[in-house]
Design an enzyme around this catalytic site. Structure first.
Site, PDB file in Angstrom:
ATOM      1  CB  CYS A  16     -56.706  48.726 -31.743  1.00 48.63           C
ATOM      2  SG  CYS A  16     -56.226  51.442 -32.735  1.00 48.63           S
ATOM      3  CB  CYS A  92     -59.201  52.501 -29.888  1.00 50.62           C
ATOM      4  SG  CYS A  92     -58.281  51.428 -29.012  1.00 50.62           S
ATOM      5  CB  CYS A 100     -51.233  48.374 -20.520  1.00 52.50           C
ATOM      6  SG  CYS A 100     -52.088  49.642 -21.977  1.00 52.50           S
TER       7      CYS A 100
END
Length: 180
Positions: A16, A92, A100
């Site tokens: 998240c 989320c 990422c």
């Protein structure tokens, strides 16, 4: 492709943005529900630096081990000393939209988005309800995940199952409103 070896422990990262509520709760739930077959971690792209007190309170009341729980950066899981990840789940929409890091192990990924209880407003009871509802959704999804027959699913089928878990419409009805 997920390597399935007899008695393999799967490493799972829940992500998240703030790593203060949803991902922390998911880490605790999977570490219990996984019964030693899974080792869960949590992290955030922009960690708050502290776990939300309502998340900690709820986990404690449900007898989860919170001794090692802390808000941390996802960068802890991208270095050469990081655990090799088998799965990484974003919880989320903000984290799902971010680029990422490269995770060791090239894990299977899926988005399991759900509302953030940390931004819930209202009375204390309504805010605590938001945390409890998030915990319920996480528990449902994680219980489905741990029940997947990892040894018998090919990578494509497993990926479809992981995506389907995230699309699960498991939101509870809104809490009853107090009479005015």
């Amino acid at each position: 492709m997920i390597e399935v070896v007899q008695n393999k422990v799967f490493n799972v990262l829940f992500i998240c943005t703030g790593n203060s509520a949803r991902s922390i709760m998911a880490e605790a739930v999977l570490n219990r529900a996984g019964q030693g077959r899974f080792h869960a971690f949590s992290a955030g792209s922009q960690p708050k630096g502290q776990v939300h007190p309502y998340a900690l309170d709820l986990l404690r009341r449900l007898n989860y081990d919170v001794s090692g729980v802390r808000s941390k950066s996802w960068l802890e899981f991208s270095g050469s000393n990081a655990p090799k990840l088998d799965f990484a789940f974003t919880l989320c929409d903000d984290a799902a939209a971010e680029t990422c890091p490269v995770w060791p192990g090239q894990p299977m990924t899926a988005h399991w988005g759900m509302p953030d209880p940390a931004v819930a407003t209202g009375t204390e009871a309504e805010i605590r309800y938001a945390f409890a509802d998030t915990m319920r959704m996480l528990t449902n999804r994680i219980n489905i995940f741990v029940s997947l027959p990892m040894k018998s699913l090919d990578a494509l089928t497993l990926q479809k199952q992981l995506n389907a878990i995230g699309k699960n419409k498991d939101r509870a009805p809104d809490p009853p409103q107090a009479a005015e």
